[in-house]
Design a protein around this motif. Sequence first.
Motif, PDB file in Angstrom:
ATOM      1  N   ALA A  99       0.827  -1.206   0.000  1.00  0.00           N
ATOM      2  CA  ALA A  99       0.000   0.000   0.000  1.00  0.00           C
ATOM      3  C   ALA A  99       0.862   1.256   0.000  1.00  0.00           C
ATOM      4  CB  ALA A  99      -0.927  -0.009   1.225  1.00  0.00           C
ATOM      5  N   PHE A 100       2.003   1.224   0.686  1.00  0.00           N
ATOM      6  CA  PHE A 100       2.921   2.369   0.685  1.00  0.00           C
ATOM      7  C   PHE A 100       3.421   2.627  -0.738  1.00  0.00           C
ATOM      8  CE2 PHE A 100       7.113   4.314   0.929  1.00  0.00           C
ATOM      9  CZ  PHE A 100       6.904   5.358   1.825  1.00  0.00           C
ATOM     10  N   GLY A 101       3.664   1.567  -1.478  1.00  0.00           N
ATOM     11  CA  GLY A 101       4.101   1.726  -2.861  1.00  0.00           C
ATOM     12  C   GLY A 101       3.051   2.399  -3.719  1.00  0.00           C
ATOM     13  N   MET A 102       1.785   2.352  -3.300  1.00  0.00           N
ATOM     14  CA  MET A 102       0.695   2.961  -4.067  1.00  0.00           C
ATOM     15  C   MET A 102       0.575   4.457  -3.813  1.00  0.00           C
ATOM     16  SD  MET A 102      -2.151  -0.046  -3.410  1.00  0.00           S
ATOM     17  CE  MET A 102      -3.474   0.760  -4.325  1.00  0.00           C
ATOM     18  N   VAL A 103       0.755   4.901  -2.548  1.00  0.00           N
ATOM     19  CA  VAL A 103       0.482   6.310  -2.213  1.00  0.00           C
ATOM     20  C   VAL A 103       1.504   6.924  -1.257  1.00  0.00           C
ATOM     21  CG1 VAL A 103      -1.998   6.242  -2.632  1.00  0.00           C
ATOM     22  CG2 VAL A 103      -1.120   5.537  -0.403  1.00  0.00           C
ATOM     23  N   GLY A 104       2.603   6.253  -0.951  1.00  0.00           N
ATOM     24  CA  GLY A 104       3.605   6.821  -0.061  1.00  0.00           C
ATOM     25  C   GLY A 104       3.099   6.980   1.358  1.00  0.00           C
ATOM     26  N   PRO A 105       3.617   7.961   2.111  1.00  0.00           N
ATOM     27  CA  PRO A 105       3.236   8.143   3.522  1.00  0.00           C
ATOM     28  C   PRO A 105       1.737   8.364   3.736  1.00  0.00           C
ATOM     29  CG  PRO A 105       5.190   9.430   3.014  1.00  0.00           C
ATOM     30  CD  PRO A 105       4.682   8.908   1.703  1.00  0.00           C
ATOM     31  N   SER A 106       1.054   8.845   2.701  1.00  0.00           N
ATOM     32  CA  SER A 106      -0.388   9.078   2.857  1.00  0.00           C
ATOM     33  C   SER A 106      -1.167   7.779   2.972  1.00  0.00           C
ATOM     34  CB  SER A 106      -0.936   9.906   1.690  1.00  0.00           C
ATOM     35  OG  SER A 106      -0.721   9.255   0.449  1.00  0.00           O
ATOM     36  N   VAL A 107      -0.473   6.629   2.969  1.00  0.00           N
ATOM     37  CA  VAL A 107      -1.142   5.359   3.223  1.00  0.00           C
ATOM     38  C   VAL A 107      -1.819   5.374   4.589  1.00  0.00           C
ATOM     39  CG1 VAL A 107       0.871   4.236   4.302  1.00  0.00           C
ATOM     40  CG2 VAL A 107      -0.848   2.855   3.117  1.00  0.00           C
ATOM     41  N   ILE A 108      -1.315   6.225   5.486  1.00  0.00           N
ATOM     42  CA  ILE A 108      -1.978   6.375   6.797  1.00  0.00           C
ATOM     43  C   ILE A 108      -3.417   6.850   6.609  1.00  0.00           C
ATOM     44  CG2 ILE A 108      -1.968   7.690   8.959  1.00  0.00           C
ATOM     45  CD1 ILE A 108       1.062   7.665   8.868  1.00  0.00           C
ATOM     46  N   LEU A 109      -3.620   7.793   5.660  1.00  0.00           N
ATOM     47  CA  LEU A 109      -4.973   8.270   5.360  1.00  0.00           C
ATOM     48  C   LEU A 109      -5.822   7.152   4.764  1.00  0.00           C
ATOM     49  CD1 LEU A 109      -4.327  11.815   3.796  1.00  0.00           C
ATOM     50  CD2 LEU A 109      -5.017  11.242   6.134  1.00  0.00           C
ATOM     51  N   SER A 110      -5.198   6.314   3.930  1.00  0.00           N
ATOM     52  CA  SER A 110      -5.938   5.208   3.316  1.00  0.00           C
ATOM     53  C   SER A 110      -6.477   4.263   4.383  1.00  0.00           C
ATOM     54  CB  SER A 110      -5.035   4.445   2.346  1.00  0.00           C
ATOM     55  OG  SER A 110      -4.605   5.275   1.286  1.00  0.00           O
ATOM     56  N   TYR A 111      -5.626   3.916   5.347  1.00  0.00           N
ATOM     57  CA  TYR A 111      -6.087   3.063   6.438  1.00  0.00           C
ATOM     58  C   TYR A 111      -7.158   3.777   7.257  1.00  0.00           C
ATOM     59  CZ  TYR A 111      -2.862  -0.903   6.070  1.00  0.00           C
ATOM     60  OH  TYR A 111      -2.201  -2.042   5.658  1.00  0.00           O
ATOM     61  N   GLY A 112      -7.003   5.081   7.434  1.00  0.00           N
ATOM     62  CA  GLY A 112      -8.000   5.852   8.176  1.00  0.00           C
ATOM     63  C   GLY A 112      -9.351   5.856   7.483  1.00  0.00           C
ATOM     64  N   ILE A 113      -9.348   6.044   6.156  1.00  0.00           N
ATOM     65  CA  ILE A 113     -10.601   6.024   5.392  1.00  0.00           C
ATOM     66  C   ILE A 113     -11.270   4.660   5.503  1.00  0.00           C
ATOM     67  CG2 ILE A 113     -11.563   6.102   3.051  1.00  0.00           C
ATOM     68  CD1 ILE A 113      -9.409   8.234   2.410  1.00  0.00           C
ATOM     69  N   ALA A 114     -10.470   3.605   5.353  1.00  0.00           N
ATOM     70  CA  ALA A 114     -11.026   2.247   5.466  1.00  0.00           C
ATOM     71  C   ALA A 114     -11.617   2.014   6.852  1.00  0.00           C
ATOM     72  CB  ALA A 114      -9.946   1.212   5.160  1.00  0.00           C
ATOM     73  N   GLY A 115     -10.890   2.443   7.903  1.00  0.00           N
ATOM     74  CA  GLY A 115     -11.354   2.237   9.276  1.00  0.00           C
ATOM     75  C   GLY A 115     -12.619   3.003   9.592  1.00  0.00           C
ATOM     76  N   ILE A 116     -12.675   4.282   9.161  1.00  0.00           N
ATOM     77  CA  ILE A 116     -13.871   5.097   9.424  1.00  0.00           C
ATOM     78  C   ILE A 116     -15.070   4.535   8.660  1.00  0.00           C
ATOM     79  CG2 ILE A 116     -14.901   7.374   9.059  1.00  0.00           C
ATOM     80  CD1 ILE A 116     -12.086   8.546   9.582  1.00  0.00           C
ATOM     81  N   SER A 117     -14.831   4.086   7.425  1.00  0.00           N
ATOM     82  CA  SER A 117     -15.916   3.487   6.637  1.00  0.00           C
ATOM     83  C   SER A 117     -16.488   2.265   7.342  1.00  0.00           C
ATOM     84  CB  SER A 117     -15.403   3.086   5.245  1.00  0.00           C
ATOM     85  OG  SER A 117     -14.893   4.194   4.550  1.00  0.00           O
ATOM     86  N   VAL A 118     -15.597   1.428   7.853  1.00  0.00           N
ATOM     87  CA  VAL A 118     -16.039   0.222   8.561  1.00  0.00           C
ATOM     88  C   VAL A 118     -16.804   0.593   9.828  1.00  0.00           C
ATOM     89  CG1 VAL A 118     -15.230  -1.759   9.890  1.00  0.00           C
ATOM     90  CG2 VAL A 118     -14.277  -1.308   7.638  1.00  0.00           C
ATOM     91  N   LEU A 119     -16.316   1.588  10.562  1.00  0.00           N
ATOM     92  CA  LEU A 119     -16.974   1.988  11.803  1.00  0.00           C
ATOM     93  C   LEU A 119     -18.395   2.470  11.532  1.00  0.00           C
ATOM     94  CD1 LEU A 119     -16.851   2.419  14.842  1.00  0.00           C
ATOM     95  CD2 LEU A 119     -15.856   4.686  14.413  1.00  0.00           C
ATOM     96  N   ILE A 120     -18.563   3.285  10.483  1.00  0.00           N
ATOM     97  CA  ILE A 120     -19.908   3.777  10.141  1.00  0.00           C
ATOM     98  C   ILE A 120     -20.798   2.616   9.710  1.00  0.00           C
ATOM     99  CG2 ILE A 120     -21.223   5.235   8.558  1.00  0.00           C
ATOM    100  CD1 ILE A 120     -18.781   7.095   8.436  1.00  0.00           C
ATOM    101  N   GLY A 121     -20.253   1.746   8.843  1.00  0.00           N
ATOM    102  CA  GLY A 121     -21.033   0.604   8.382  1.00  0.00           C
ATOM    103  C   GLY A 121     -21.340  -0.386   9.481  1.00  0.00           C
ATOM    104  N   ALA A 122     -20.431  -0.508  10.436  1.00  0.00           N
ATOM    105  CA  ALA A 122     -20.607  -1.488  11.514  1.00  0.00           C
ATOM    106  C   ALA A 122     -21.733  -1.113  12.465  1.00  0.00           C
ATOM    107  CB  ALA A 122     -19.310  -1.647  12.292  1.00  0.00           C
TER     108      ALA A 122
END
Length: 613
Positions: free
Chosen positions: A32-55
Motif C-alpha cells: 500500500a505504501f508503494g501505491m500512495v507513499g506516507p499518505s497510506v496512513i490516510l488510506s487506512y483511516g478512510i477504510a477504518g472510518i468506513s467500517v466503523l460507520i457501516g458497523a
Amino acid sequence: MRLKRNISGIDLFCIGIGSMISAGIFILPGVAFGMVGPSVILSYGIAGISVLIGALSMIELSTAMPKAGGNYYFISRSLGPLIGTTTGFLIWFAISLKCAFAIFGLAFLINHFFPVISIYLCSVLLTLFFVVINIFGTEKAAKLEMIMIFILLPLIALFVISGFHSVKIMHFTPFIPHNKNFNDIVAAAAFVFVSFGGLANVSGISGEIEDPKKNIPLALISSIVVAGILYTLVLFITIGIMPARKLTTSLAPIQDTAFISFGSMGFYILTTAAILAFLTTANAGIMTASRYPLALSRDEFVPLMLGKVNKKFNTPIISLVLTGIFIAIALLLDLHTLAEVASTVLIIMYILINLAVIVLRIGKIQNYRPTFITPLYPWTQIASIIIFFFLLCYMDANAVIISVFLVIFGMAFYFIFAKKTTAKYALLHLIEDLTNKKLTSIHLEKELKEIIHERDNVIKDDFDRLIEKAPTLDLEGPLNLKDFLNIISEELQKHIDIDKEELLRLFIAREKDSSTVLLPSIAIPHIVVEEDDRFILLLARCKKGIKFSKEHQNVKTVVALLGSKNKRNLHLRTLAAIAQIMQDKNFDNDWNNATSIHNLKDIFLLTERRRTS
C-alpha cells in the motif's frame, strides 16, 4: 440442536481484534505504501472510518437477531432468500479466503525458519490443526484466541513505544507524492479494506455470545477503535524508520523495521508477533466461516447434514470440515487476487447490511427490537452505502469480475437447490405497505419473537401462557359498552362452560359497581365466577374506540379477565404484569399500529417486565 452461548465479551473482543490484526498490518503496508507513499496512513483511516460507520448497522442487526450465520441471517430475513443465500456463500468465501491468506503467511514464516516441508503442505497441516481445535469446542477456540491476543498486543505496543525515538520526520515528506492524488489514496483504502474484515467474524458467531445486548456493541466498537489506533501507530513507526525504497518492496515491513531499529532480537520478537497475528486470524476465520454453511442448512438452502451440531462437542463438525477443505483448495490459488476479492465481497456485504436496516425499519416489523439503535437513522445508512459504492469503484477489475462470478454461483445454487423455501422477509412487508396487498405471513414475526426470547433468556411464566392461549379480537368500532360486552361474552363462551347471558350480566354488574377504565384509552374489565379453577384472559382492540362512559368514550385497549376465587393470586399477578406492560412508553403506539392479532399478542409477550415463577 442449538449452539450454546458461551463466548464472553472479552472473548468476542479478542476474536474481533485477532481477525483484524494480521496480514493487514504484517504484509499489506509495504504494498500500500508503494501505491500512495506516507499518505497510506490516510488510506487506512478512510477504510477504518468506513467500517466503523457501516458497523453501526451491523451492531443493530446483531442485537436484534443474534443468530449463527450473522450477516447472512440478517440479509436473508430482510432482503429475501435469494439475496440472503447469495450473500451467505459470498461471506463464507470471503472469510475463508482471508483465513487462507493468514494461514499462507504463517506457513511462509514457519518455512523460513524450518524449510523442511513445502509451504503448501505446511498450510494444509495448519488448516487441519485449526479445524480440529474448533471441533473440540468454540469456547476452547475462543479461549485460545484470547491467550494469543494477550501476548500479541503487548509485543505490538513494545514495537511502537521502542520505535518512537528512531522515527525520522523527513520520511513523511512529501506526505502525498507529487504524482499521486486523492483518487489514489481512496484506491489504496479499497485495497487495504480487508484489514478490517474481522467484524464479519464477530457477527457470524453472534448466536453463541453471552449477553449479546451488551457484549456485541462493546466488542465490535472497541475492536474497531483499538485496531484503528494500532494500525495508525504501527504505520507511523514503520514509515518513520524504514527507507521508502525498501518499504515499497517489503512483504514483511514490520519485522524489517524492527530489524533496522533493534537488530536481530527485534526481528525475532516481531516475527513472533506476526505468527501470533496469523494464528488468531486463522483460528477466528475457521470458527466463524463454518457458521455460514450451518445457517444456510438450517434454512434448507444447502443439504441439512451441514447443519448438524455434534452433541459431545456442541460444534458443527461437518461445516467445519467443509470449510477446512475449501481453505485447502484456496491455498492453491493466487492469494493476492483473492485478498482483493475478499475486500470486494466484504464491501458488498456492508452495502446490503445497511440496506437491510432501512428495509426492516420502513417495513415496520413489530418484533424487530434491536437493543442498539443506529444513531441518525437513515442518514447513517445512506452515507455508508454511498461510501461503500465509492470504494467499489476503485477495486481492481479482476477482483470485481471474480466477485460477480461468485454472485452468479450463489444465485445459481439458490435456483437449483433452494428456491422452494417458504421463508418470509421484511422486503415483502415493505411491498405490502406500498401496495396495500397482503403478501406476508406471520412467519418472520414469530421467528423474531423466538430470537428475542432466546437473546433475553426469557423463561415463560403463567402470564405468558395466558397470553398465548388468549382469545383476541380486533374490532373496527365505534362501539357502545353493552354491544362490546356482548361481543366479548360471546367469544368467552367458546372457551369456558358458562352461558353467554350469565357472562354478560356479570360484566355489566362489574361495570356498574365501578368503572374498569384505568387510563383514557385502556380498560381491564374483570369478573369472578363461582366455579373453581377457572381463569381466562381476553385481549381486544377497537380501532375507533369503545364508549365506556361519558368520561371515557374512546377506549381502544381492553384486557378482560375471568377467574375463580381460588385463582386470586394468579389474578393479582396478571394485573401486575398488565400494569407493567401498559406503562411502557411505546405501548399505545405499538398497539394502535399492530397489523394482526399475532402482533397484538406479541406486544404483551415481548414488552420487558418482571417475570414470576
